[in-house]
Scaffold this active site. Structure first.
Site, PDB file in Angstrom:
ATOM      1  N   CYS A  27      53.682  26.181  25.933  1.00 34.96           N
ATOM      2  CA  CYS A  27      54.339  26.333  27.235  1.00 34.96           C
ATOM      3  C   CYS A  27      53.799  27.514  28.031  1.00 34.96           C
ATOM      4  O   CYS A  27      53.180  27.323  29.074  1.00 34.96           O
ATOM      5  CB  CYS A  27      55.841  26.449  27.040  1.00 34.96           C
ATOM      6  SG  CYS A  27      56.492  25.026  26.177  1.00 34.96           S
ATOM      7  N   LYS A  53      49.884  27.645  29.074  1.00 34.99           N
ATOM      8  CA  LYS A  53      49.472  26.610  30.033  1.00 34.99           C
ATOM      9  C   LYS A  53      50.262  26.715  31.342  1.00 34.99           C
ATOM     10  O   LYS A  53      49.725  26.460  32.416  1.00 34.99           O
ATOM     11  CB  LYS A  53      49.583  25.214  29.409  1.00 34.99           C
ATOM     12  CG  LYS A  53      50.916  24.532  29.535  1.00 34.99           C
ATOM     13  CD  LYS A  53      50.861  23.087  29.057  1.00 34.99           C
ATOM     14  CE  LYS A  53      52.254  22.524  28.793  1.00 34.99           C
ATOM     15  NZ  LYS A  53      53.153  22.466  29.915  1.00 34.99           N
TER      16      LYS A  53
HETATM   17  C1  UGA Z   1      59.435  28.712  26.301  1.00 40.96           C
HETATM   18  C2  UGA Z   1      60.679  29.134  27.108  1.00 40.96           C
HETATM   19  O1  UGA Z   1      61.344  30.221  26.444  1.00 40.96           O
HETATM   20  C3  UGA Z   1      61.654  27.965  27.260  1.00 40.96           C
HETATM   21  O2  UGA Z   1      62.736  28.341  28.100  1.00 40.96           O
HETATM   22  C4  UGA Z   1      60.895  26.791  27.912  1.00 40.96           C
HETATM   23  O3  UGA Z   1      61.721  25.645  28.044  1.00 40.96           O
HETATM   24  C5  UGA Z   1      59.709  26.416  27.015  1.00 40.96           C
HETATM   25  O4  UGA Z   1      58.838  27.562  26.907  1.00 40.96           O
HETATM   26  C6  UGA Z   1      58.986  25.260  27.678  1.00 40.96           C
HETATM   27  O5  UGA Z   1      58.458  25.444  28.771  1.00 40.96           O
HETATM   28  O6  UGA Z   1      59.025  24.144  27.149  1.00 40.96           O
HETATM   29  P1  UGA Z   1      58.895  28.399  23.695  1.00 40.96           P
HETATM   30  O7  UGA Z   1      57.471  28.235  24.117  1.00 40.96           O
HETATM   31  O8  UGA Z   1      59.471  27.435  22.733  1.00 40.96           O
HETATM   32  O9  UGA Z   1      59.870  28.398  24.981  1.00 40.96           O
HETATM   33  O10 UGA Z   1      59.014  29.816  22.996  1.00 40.96           O
HETATM   34  P2  UGA Z   1      59.560  31.270  23.358  1.00 40.96           P
HETATM   35  O11 UGA Z   1      60.658  31.582  22.449  1.00 40.96           O
HETATM   36  O12 UGA Z   1      59.788  31.442  24.792  1.00 40.96           O
HETATM   37  O13 UGA Z   1      58.291  32.144  22.913  1.00 40.96           O
HETATM   38  C7  UGA Z   1      57.016  31.959  23.539  1.00 40.96           C
HETATM   39  C8  UGA Z   1      56.016  32.949  23.007  1.00 40.96           C
HETATM   40  O14 UGA Z   1      56.330  34.259  23.433  1.00 40.96           O
HETATM   41  C9  UGA Z   1      55.964  33.025  21.464  1.00 40.96           C
HETATM   42  O15 UGA Z   1      54.608  33.107  21.063  1.00 40.96           O
HETATM   43  C10 UGA Z   1      56.704  34.294  21.134  1.00 40.96           C
HETATM   44  O16 UGA Z   1      56.267  34.882  19.942  1.00 40.96           O
HETATM   45  C11 UGA Z   1      56.334  35.156  22.330  1.00 40.96           C
HETATM   46  N1  UGA Z   1      57.324  36.225  22.607  1.00 40.96           N
HETATM   47  C12 UGA Z   1      58.590  35.913  22.994  1.00 40.96           C
HETATM   48  C13 UGA Z   1      56.925  37.554  22.509  1.00 40.96           C
HETATM   49  O17 UGA Z   1      55.762  37.866  22.169  1.00 40.96           O
HETATM   50  N2  UGA Z   1      57.836  38.532  22.793  1.00 40.96           N
HETATM   51  C14 UGA Z   1      59.119  38.244  23.187  1.00 40.96           C
HETATM   52  O18 UGA Z   1      59.896  39.205  23.446  1.00 40.96           O
HETATM   53  C15 UGA Z   1      59.501  36.904  23.277  1.00 40.96           C
END
Ligand code: UGA
Length: 473
Positions: free
Chosen positions: A276, A279
């Site tokens: 997500c 991209k």
């Molecule tokens: C993300 C969004 O949080 C969702 O709201 C959205 O619906 C989704 O994309 C989507 O577009 O389908 P997701 O990709 O499942 O969700 O994961 P996240 O929990 O947001 O984490 C994304 C990335 O950021 C991970 O690699 C995580 O490790 C990283 N991250 C997250 C950090 O490095 N630091 C943080 O504080 C939070």
């Protein structure tokens, strides 16, 4: 309501299962025949907590069926399009799958249908869909097109679907708005059997926000890009902390206490990944470019993220000097915990870089090894974290699974060759690591030497339950 969901990826499958869970009759289609056969046979193509149980229950209750796109088009009064929109080489979202579904609907459906885009799409895709449907419609189809962006996170998607903060819809007709309100009514009124919490507490009702289609589409890209920006911001603060000897955990906590900033998404690490954020940031940059808006802020967000793995490898090199022939244990391959997804995971670039320099990588991940094997064939996969750490010159923490936080320190110490940990997610307890003789490096915090109770050690122990604010005095 009779609902169709086209595309059984993680968004489509969660949407189909949860809509059936809240009482609708759902037909979900999948064009990949292997995947479809698996689903029809009761198997799961992805690991997602609670999803398998929900699917099992709603299939038993005969509220969810799987089949072809044509059957889905024939079935639903409302049709959710949940097909993939992967990035093209130039960063644009590839919309060919959406276009193909729209053409099939136009050719095959008759009567009235509400067509809902749930896949993440560039602004004005709804307008294109309307035009396309009217050009190709041959069966007297009457339709509305709506946008209903999803905000599900992998690993908690069932929970996020059933207990959202907000439901956003982009509509251009009262009929479309009414149908979407009816679809989500069990959630907005919290009148469904929760499959996750046996004694599900009554919560604040989610906000139901209705906008025009363009605004709803922008809400999705802007939300993901903003969250990515928060992560890149804190990662730069972490770099600064490393140079000046500050502790990013405390800086983030101090910032997050301001409700205008908020504590969420201020965890530094080796960068954001998954299908997500990378991209969507790219696509949003392209949308802005094509619209003549200079959104170079997001280009920096992307650049900072791309440099995270390089920065981490540099730290590994600083410690191990030459990587050729070194045994490196990697704990975690998934882009984040509680998923088996390795798409755009930082682990991929990291492991490739280590292997390119001649390191001997031994990896373990509780769920993602099956999917990692096709992208990272030249490493050793291990059946538990300690096997991966056998004889290791360094242990790298790449995904913050709970299993790693609950490490058996004695066992780990007697397994590795050199007691050196580089924690790319600030997941482990620094004080514990130091007291068990490890040299412990984390992100944006001073390194901790064996036996030392340094700043990172204090920060980590404060993490585990204590009030970190008291530690600051
Ligand atoms: C993300 C969004 O949080 C969702 O709201 C959205 O619906 C989704 O994309 C989507 O577009 O389908 P997701 O990709 O499942 O969700 O994961 P996240 O929990 O947001 O984490 C994304 C990335 O950021 C991970 O690699 C995580 O490790 C990283 N991250 C997250 C950090 O490095 N630091 C943080 O504080 C939070």
């Amino acid at each position: 309501m009779k609902i169709s969901v086209i595309g059984a990826g993680y968004v489509g499958l969660t949407t189909a299962a949860c809509l059936a869970q809240i009482g609708h009759e759902v037909f979900c289609s999948e064009s990949d025949l292997d995947k479809l056969t698996k689903l029809q046979g009761g198997g799961m193509p992805i690991f997602e907590p609670h999803l398998e149980e929900v699917i099992k229950a709603v299939r038993k209750a005969e509220r969810l069926r799987f089949g072809s796109t044509d059957e889905a088009i024939a079935w639903g009064d409302a049709i959710f399009i949940c097909v993939g929109t992967p990035p093209l080489p130039n960063g644009d979202a590839d919309l060919h799958a959406i276009e193909a579904v729209a053409r099939s609907i136009a050719k095959r459906a008759s009567g009235y249908r509400l067509i809902i885009e749930k896949s993440t799409v560039p602004v004005q895709t709804g307008a294109q869909l309307r035009k396309h449907l009217s050009v190709h419609s041959t069966n007297g189809l009457r339709y509305d097109v709506a946008s209903n962006p999803e905000f599900l996170r992998e690993g908690t998607s069932v929970e996020d679907f059933l207990h959202p903060d907000r439901i956003v819809i982009g509509v251009d007709s009262p009929r479309a708005a009414d149908m979407l309100r009816e679809i989500y009514e069990p959630i907005t009124k919290q009148e469904f059997v929760c499959p996750i919490h046996s004694d599900c507490p009554k919560r604040k009702a989610p906000i139901f926000l209705a906008t025009d289609t363009n605004s709803a589409e922008l809400i999705k890209h802007a939300s993901n890009s903003f969250l990515a920006m928060k992560i890149s911001f804190i990662n730069m603060v972490a770099n600064l902390c490393e140079v000046v000897g500050a502790d990013v955990t405390k800086v983030a906590e101090g910032m997050g206490l301001d409700p205008r900033i908020g504590a969420a998404f201020l965890n530094p690490g080796i960068g954001f990944g998954g299908f997500c954020f990378p991209k969507d940031v790219q696509a949003f940059i392209r949308i802005a470019e094509k619209s003549g808006c200079d959104f170079s802020l997001l280009k920096e967000v992307e650049k900072i993220n791309q440099r995270r793995v390089e920065h981490f490898v540099e730290q590994v090199r600083n410690e191990l000097w030459v990587l050729r022939g070194k045994k490196i244990a990697v704990w975690g391959l998934a882009f984040k915990p509680n998923t088996d997804d390795v798409r755009f995971a930082p682990s991929i670039a990291l492991v490739k870089s280590l292997v390119d320099e001649g390191a001997n990588v031994r990896a373990y991940d509780p769920e993602a090894m099956g999917k990692a094997k096709s992208v990272l064939p030249n490493i050793t996969y291990c059946s538990n974290p300690y096997e991966a750490a056998e004889g290791a010159d360094a242990l790298l923490i790449v995904t913050e699974w709970d299993e790693f936080r609950n490490v058996d320190w004695e066992r780990l110490r007697s397994t590795v060759e050199r007691p050196l940990i580089l924690d790319g997610r600030n997941a482990l307890n620094a004080a514990e690591a130091a007291s068990h003789g490890f040299h412990y490096f984390s992100v944006g915090r001073p390194p901790v030497l064996p036996g030392q109770a340094g700043s990172a050690a204090i920060g980590a122990s404060a993490f585990v339950g204590a009030d970190i604010r008291k530690e600051s005095f």
